[in-house]
Write an enzyme that holds these catalytic residues in place. Structure first.
Site, mmCIF file in Angstrom:
data_model
loop_
_atom_site.group_PDB
_atom_site.id
_atom_site.type_symbol
_atom_site.label_atom_id
_atom_site.label_comp_id
_atom_site.label_asym_id
_atom_site.label_seq_id
_atom_site.Cartn_x
_atom_site.Cartn_y
_atom_site.Cartn_z
ATOM 1 N N ARG A 54 0.847 -1.190 0.000
ATOM 2 C CA ARG A 54 0.000 0.000 0.000
ATOM 3 C C ARG A 54 0.880 1.237 0.000
ATOM 4 N NH1 ARG A 54 2.185 1.826 3.716
ATOM 5 N NH2 ARG A 54 0.782 3.570 3.723
ATOM 6 N N GLY A 55 0.230 2.399 -0.099
ATOM 7 C CA GLY A 55 0.982 3.649 -0.266
ATOM 8 C C GLY A 55 0.934 4.025 -1.740
ATOM 9 N N ALA A 56 0.542 5.282 -2.003
ATOM 10 C CA ALA A 56 0.227 5.675 -3.381
ATOM 11 C C ALA A 56 1.365 5.416 -4.380
ATOM 12 C CB ALA A 56 -0.196 7.147 -3.390
ATOM 13 N N ARG A 91 -7.718 -0.327 -6.365
ATOM 14 C CA ARG A 91 -7.992 0.694 -5.343
ATOM 15 C C ARG A 91 -8.315 2.007 -6.063
ATOM 16 N NH1 ARG A 91 -4.299 1.115 -0.204
ATOM 17 N NH2 ARG A 91 -6.254 1.912 0.647
ATOM 18 N N GLN A 201 -1.569 2.210 10.192
ATOM 19 C CA GLN A 201 -0.330 2.320 9.410
ATOM 20 C C GLN A 201 0.740 3.116 10.152
ATOM 21 O OE1 GLN A 201 -3.414 2.840 8.198
ATOM 22 N NE2 GLN A 201 -3.548 2.444 6.004
ATOM 23 N N ASP A 242 -2.458 10.789 -1.484
ATOM 24 C CA ASP A 242 -2.829 9.817 -2.515
ATOM 25 C C ASP A 242 -3.266 10.472 -3.807
ATOM 26 O OD1 ASP A 242 -3.330 8.577 0.286
ATOM 27 O OD2 ASP A 242 -2.990 6.924 -1.108
ATOM 28 N N ASN A 252 -5.847 12.313 1.396
ATOM 29 C CA ASN A 252 -4.915 11.456 2.142
ATOM 30 C C ASN A 252 -5.717 10.629 3.140
ATOM 31 O OD1 ASN A 252 -2.192 10.594 2.612
ATOM 32 N ND2 ASN A 252 -2.254 11.662 4.564
ATOM 33 N N LYS A 253 -5.017 9.794 3.859
ATOM 34 C CA LYS A 253 -5.638 8.871 4.811
ATOM 35 C C LYS A 253 -6.645 9.593 5.715
ATOM 36 C CE LYS A 253 -5.235 5.394 4.857
ATOM 37 N NZ LYS A 253 -6.188 4.541 4.104
#
Ligand code: MRU
Length: 362
Positions: A54-56, A91, A201, A242, A252-253
């Site tokens: 994960r992570g853009a 995603r 995370q 993201d 973002n998150k």
């Protein structure tokens, strides 16, 4: 970056078998350093969807390599278009995923099927190498922000949310890159790490990364940030993203927006670090136009951790019959963002600011 002195990237091709894509299983961290060995498009799609990876920026690079694996099985144009669409669908919020696959297709559509596999590996490697280089440049451009505070106050306290470190990219990270640069330059830097519910995370990944690099840090509950800011314990916030609109809105998150509000109320600079692959030049209103991923309510009602006997277990924390909602991202309007840190330098979170750094997009 290094783990116990050994240099790693977050994604690599097995040196003795190009049909094997290697990744850390991020769902096992911080308890175990398991390396996934993926050989099929569907395994890559599953790894992205299930957040093993994960992570853009990282999911962009991994999807590009996923297309390489798919082409090894079938390099026809029909299969390539189908497989790229399947990977893009894993995603919805991080634009890097679509950006990387579009870049791959642009190169491969003009390549004869017989040469596609070799060209695809070249392009995926270029995407990965550029991401690592861009993130290191973000580190250099963000470093002065930390150095100014450390010079004035002796120490710099940074708050970050989610994981925007090297695990979320090919190397260096985005929000953490300036922190690694500052630490390596000998500055006294300390990081407040938001735990980042529901997937944790921050507690599981950011804290682990920082610890492996020797960066002083403290994990805090997501709701602690405002209090820390009110008491002068945060000098600046830096987060990843993201997707950034051409006008500087930041997805973002989930929870990032609340940190930006608290930062504004306390006059604390709120910076967002990103490689240009995270800018969606087609979108101008982040709240209206960026799709927000809705994930399973089980991520909210349940928590996973390690028991005293070493077993990993998932336990329910919510009442047995309570339903849960789980929007995974939010949008911070550009007006709450002090500025953007990109591989080309820093700019205002605005259309003008971004155009000044990326005039070819004007
Ligand atoms: O759902 P995740 O863990 O993929 O979300 C990741 C984030 O929100 C990161 O902060 C973002 O991708 C920036 S990554 C360098």
């Amino acid at each position: 970056m290094r783990i116990d002195g050994v240099p790693y990237r977050s994604v690599w091709v097995d040196s003795s078998d190009p049909g094997v894509l290697c990744l850390f299983d991020q769902t096992k961290l911080p308890w175990a350093l398991d390396i996934l060995r993926l050989t099929h498009r569907d395994q890559v799609a599953h790894a992205i969807r299930s957040m093993q990876v994960r992570g853009a920026p990282l999911i962009g690079a991994v999807a590009a390599y996923g297309l390489c694996l798919a082409l090894r099985a079938d390099a026809s144009t029909e299969a390539m278009e189908r497989d790229a669409a399947l990977l893009a669908d894993t995603r919805p919020t991080a634009i890097n995923l679509r950006w990387a696959l579009e870049r791959m297709l642009t190169r491969l559509r003009n390549t004869p099927a017989s040469e596609r596999v070799a060209v695809a590996y070249q392009e995926a490697a270029a995407i990965a190498d550029e991401d690592a280089a861009q993130n290191e440049a973000i580190g250099q451009h963000g470093l002065p922000l930390l150095r100014d505070v450390a010079t004035a106050r002796g120490r710099v306290n940074v708050l970050t949310h989610c994981n925007a470190g090297w695990l979320a990219t090919v190397d260096w990270g985005t929000a953490l890159a300036p922190i690694y640069k500052a630490h390596d330059a000998g500055l006294d830097v300390h990081v407040w790490v938001d735990e980042t519910r529901p997937r944790n995370q921050g507690a599981a990944l950011t804290a682990w990364e920082l610890g492996k690099h020797g960066v002083p840090h403290t994990v805090v509950a997501d709701n602690a940030g405002g209090h820390l800011m009110q008491h002068g314990m945060v000098d600046l916030a830096i987060v990843g993203t993201d997707r950034v609109t051409r006008t500087g809105d930041v997805a973002n998150k989930i929870g990032t927006y609340l940190k930006a509000l608290a930062a504004r109320d306390n006059d604390i600079p709120f910076w967002v670090a990103l490689p240009s692959s995270t800018i969606d030049w087609r979108v101008s209103d982040g709240i209206a136009e960026i799709p927000i991923e809705e994930r399973s309510g089980a991520e909210v009602t349940d928590v996973t951790g390690r028991l005293p006997d070493g077993q990993i277990a998932t336990v329910r924390v919510a009442a047995a019959d309570s339903p849960a909602a789980n929007p995974a991202f939010d949008v911070t309007p550009a007006r709450l963002v002090t500025g953007l840190i990109t591989e080309r330098g820093r700019c205002d979170a605005s259309a003008e600011g971004l155009r000044a750094l990326f005039p070819e997009r004007a």
